[in-house]
Design an enzyme around this catalytic site. Structure first.
Site, PDB file in Angstrom:
ATOM      1  CD  GLU A 173      -3.079  -1.112   2.125  1.00  0.00           C
ATOM      2  OE1 GLU A 173      -2.909  -0.484   3.165  1.00  0.00           O
ATOM      3  OE2 GLU A 173      -4.148  -1.708   1.860  1.00  0.00           O
ATOM      4  CD  GLU A 361      -3.727  -6.289   2.358  1.00  0.00           C
ATOM      5  OE1 GLU A 361      -4.594  -5.629   2.979  1.00  0.00           O
ATOM      6  OE2 GLU A 361      -2.511  -6.078   2.445  1.00  0.00           O
TER       7      GLU A 361
HETATM    8  C1  BG6 Z   1      -4.475  -3.166   4.690  1.00  0.00           C
HETATM    9  C2  BG6 Z   1      -3.121  -3.598   5.175  1.00  0.00           C
HETATM   10  O1  BG6 Z   1      -4.514  -1.777   4.788  1.00  0.00           O
HETATM   11  O2  BG6 Z   1      -5.591  -3.515   5.385  1.00  0.00           O
HETATM   12  C3  BG6 Z   1      -3.138  -4.754   6.169  1.00  0.00           C
HETATM   13  O3  BG6 Z   1      -2.246  -3.890   4.117  1.00  0.00           O
HETATM   14  C4  BG6 Z   1      -4.311  -4.581   7.094  1.00  0.00           C
HETATM   15  O4  BG6 Z   1      -1.907  -4.803   6.820  1.00  0.00           O
HETATM   16  C5  BG6 Z   1      -5.586  -4.608   6.284  1.00  0.00           C
HETATM   17  O5  BG6 Z   1      -4.354  -5.502   8.137  1.00  0.00           O
HETATM   18  C6  BG6 Z   1      -6.853  -4.532   7.098  1.00  0.00           C
HETATM   19  O6  BG6 Z   1      -6.809  -3.441   7.963  1.00  0.00           O
HETATM   20  P1  BG6 Z   1      -7.095  -3.608   9.519  1.00  0.00           P
HETATM   21  O7  BG6 Z   1      -6.813  -2.329  10.135  1.00  0.00           O
HETATM   22  O8  BG6 Z   1      -8.517  -4.026   9.631  1.00  0.00           O
HETATM   23  O9  BG6 Z   1      -6.170  -4.693   9.967  1.00  0.00           O
END
Ligand code: BG6
Length: 465
Positions: A173, A361
């Site tokens: 990111e 993701e």
């Molecule tokens: C993304 C990141 O922004 O979102 C991850 O690359 C992160 O590291 C994921 O865990 C989800 O966000 P969160 O804050 O719910 O863990």
């Protein structure tokens, strides 16, 4: 009518070293920026005192328990697993001449375990952490010397794992530094835009140099960038809102434009001028940048809106602040759920870059409750993932080349924003709570069996709701 995904589509999950490994002081590991953020990427930074609590110190103890976890991923049918290497396991302070053998050996063991089950590793070089030594002694990415240290690290791991790892990503990111500068580029939160963009420039050069090194070292390797897919719609069809959405989307697409095309896009000149930002770019930087990535990867959790109306209230989403969309529901954490947005985003990125895409993701953070018999029936997670995968399939039908899909947090892990444990993403439950209590035992949730079926049937079992 096609109901399945392409035969060679890669299925799996994604995680990050600092959110799963634990073992924060083992194997010669140095202190990372993440070790100083016990409250997550937006939380206050602390100096470590003996005995203080950071849930990430143990996280889910993946460092010791990875054989069991990989076996469970294999049981679901994973063909790819995205992990990150903790830079501090390889170069504890960041500026050493020689790498730490214990750290290198750990990832050898991990990749060998994955190979037993034919799970291809996809490795992020830097996922929300860097050696704190580079921050305290050099000023993080604000200093162009960090480019040299990063390239040394990248070349070291490419050389070491060139026969084991074919898929690589540079910075997780990369566009998030604008919003969380300490996590992204090792700068204080109150840094000026000028300082942040200069650090970002160094990181973009480092990313391009890593791409070049990968091309030189890893035969048949593929290296991509990684964007936070911050898709924004205009709040209304007023031309001012359209223009605002264009500009706001460019704030994050700028990173992809540099990484995919090898040069700064022309629209940045006006933006920098208006903001009074002047970036020091050397001739060599411009040459270095001309090494485009092989594919574009991105995270996608939610979409939001942009408006020219400066009084509109913003909501904190996945790192970005967005104007809420009145037509969409939201998760318990206020992240708006928009499966169709994923189809839109895939099409938009394909049109823009004409490169293969990888969704690295996507997932739903939720509180899970066990039934009396211990079962976790996470139908909400199944619905979220199902609906997003249906839209990925639609995008493939639209003609978009998508290499694969790794859902976020295939096993429960520490969340990034606030370092919570109760915000869970996994197909596999981990017995641990926000205070660190629990046995760390693993057990499949209902979604585990659901995902296994999706992979087995190449998506034919998805329900078109
Ligand atoms: C993304 C990141 O922004 O979102 C991850 O690359 C992160 O590291 C994921 O865990 C989800 O966000 P969160 O804050 O719910 O863990």
């Amino acid at each position: 009518m096609m109901h399945t995904f392409p035969q060679n589509f890669l299925w799996g999950g994604a995680m990050a070293a600092n959110q799963v490994e634990g073992a924060w002081r083992e194997g010669g590991k140095g202190l990372s920026t993440s070790d100083l953020q016990p409250h997550g990427i937006f939380g206050e930074r602390v100096a470590r005192q003996p005995g203080d609590f950071n849930i990430k110190d143990i996280a889910i103890d993946f460092y010791h328990r990875y054989p069991e976890d990989i076996r469970l991923f294999a049981e679901m049918g994973f063909t790819v697993l995205r992990i990150s290497i903790a830079w501090t396991r390889i170069f504890p302070q960041g500026d050493e001449e020689q790498p730490c053998e214990a750290g290198l050996a750990f990832y050898d063991r991990l990749f060998d375990e994955m190979a037993k089950y034919n799970i291809a590793p996809m490795v992020t070089l830097s996922h929300y952490e860097m050696p704190y030594g580079l921050v305290s002694n050099y000023g993080g990415w604000g200093n162009r010397q960090t480019i040299v240290f990063f390239e040394r690290y990248a070349r070291t791991v490419f050389e070491r794992y060139r026969h084991k790892v074919k898929y690589w990503l540079t910075f997780n990111e990369i566009n998030m530094s604008l919003h969380a500068p300490f996590t992204g580029v090792g700068l204080p939160e109150n840094s000026s835009r000028q300082a942040i963009y200069q650090a970002i420039h160094h990181q973009l050069v480092a990313s391009a140099r890593a791409v070049k090194a990968c091309h030189q070292i890893v035969s048949e390797g593929k290296i991509g960038n990684m964007l936070l897919g911050g898709l924004l719609y205009p709040l209304t069809c007023r031309p001012e809102d359209m223009l605002e959405a264009l500009q706001k989307n460019r704030e994050w697409l700028f990173f992809g434009d540099v990484q995919a095309r090898g040069a700064y896009p022309p629209y940045m000149a006006r933006f920098f001028k208006q903001q009074g930002i002047e970036i020091a770019i050397s001739e060599q930087d411009n040459i270095d940048l001309r090494e485009p990535v092989d594919f574009i990867s991105f995270s996608y959790y939610m979409s939001g809106c942009a408006t020219a109306d400066k009084t509109a209230a913003l909501a904190r989403g996945n790192v970005l602040d967005m104007v809420p969309n009145p037509h969409l529901p939201a998760s318990e954490w206020g992240w708006q759920i928009d499966p169709q947005g994923l189809r839109l985003l895939l099409n938009m990125l394909a049109d823009r870059y004409q490169k293969p895409l990888f969704i690295v993701e996507n997932g739903l953070g939720a509180r899970d409750k066990a039934e009396a018999d211990g079962a976790i029936n996470d139908d909400y997670r199944i619905a979220y993932l199902n609906d997003h995968l249906v839209q990925v399939r639609e995008a493939i039908k639209d003609g978009v080349e998508v290499w694969g899909y790794t859902s976020w947090g295939p096993i429960d892990l520490v969340s990034a924003s606030k370092a919570e444990f109760s915000k869970r993403y996994g197909f596999i439950y981990v017995d641990r709570d926000d205070q660190g209590n629990g046995t760390l035992a693993r057990r499949p949730k209902k979604s585990f069996w659901w995902y296994r079926e999706v992979i087995k049937t190449q998506g034919a079992s998805l329900s078109q709701r």
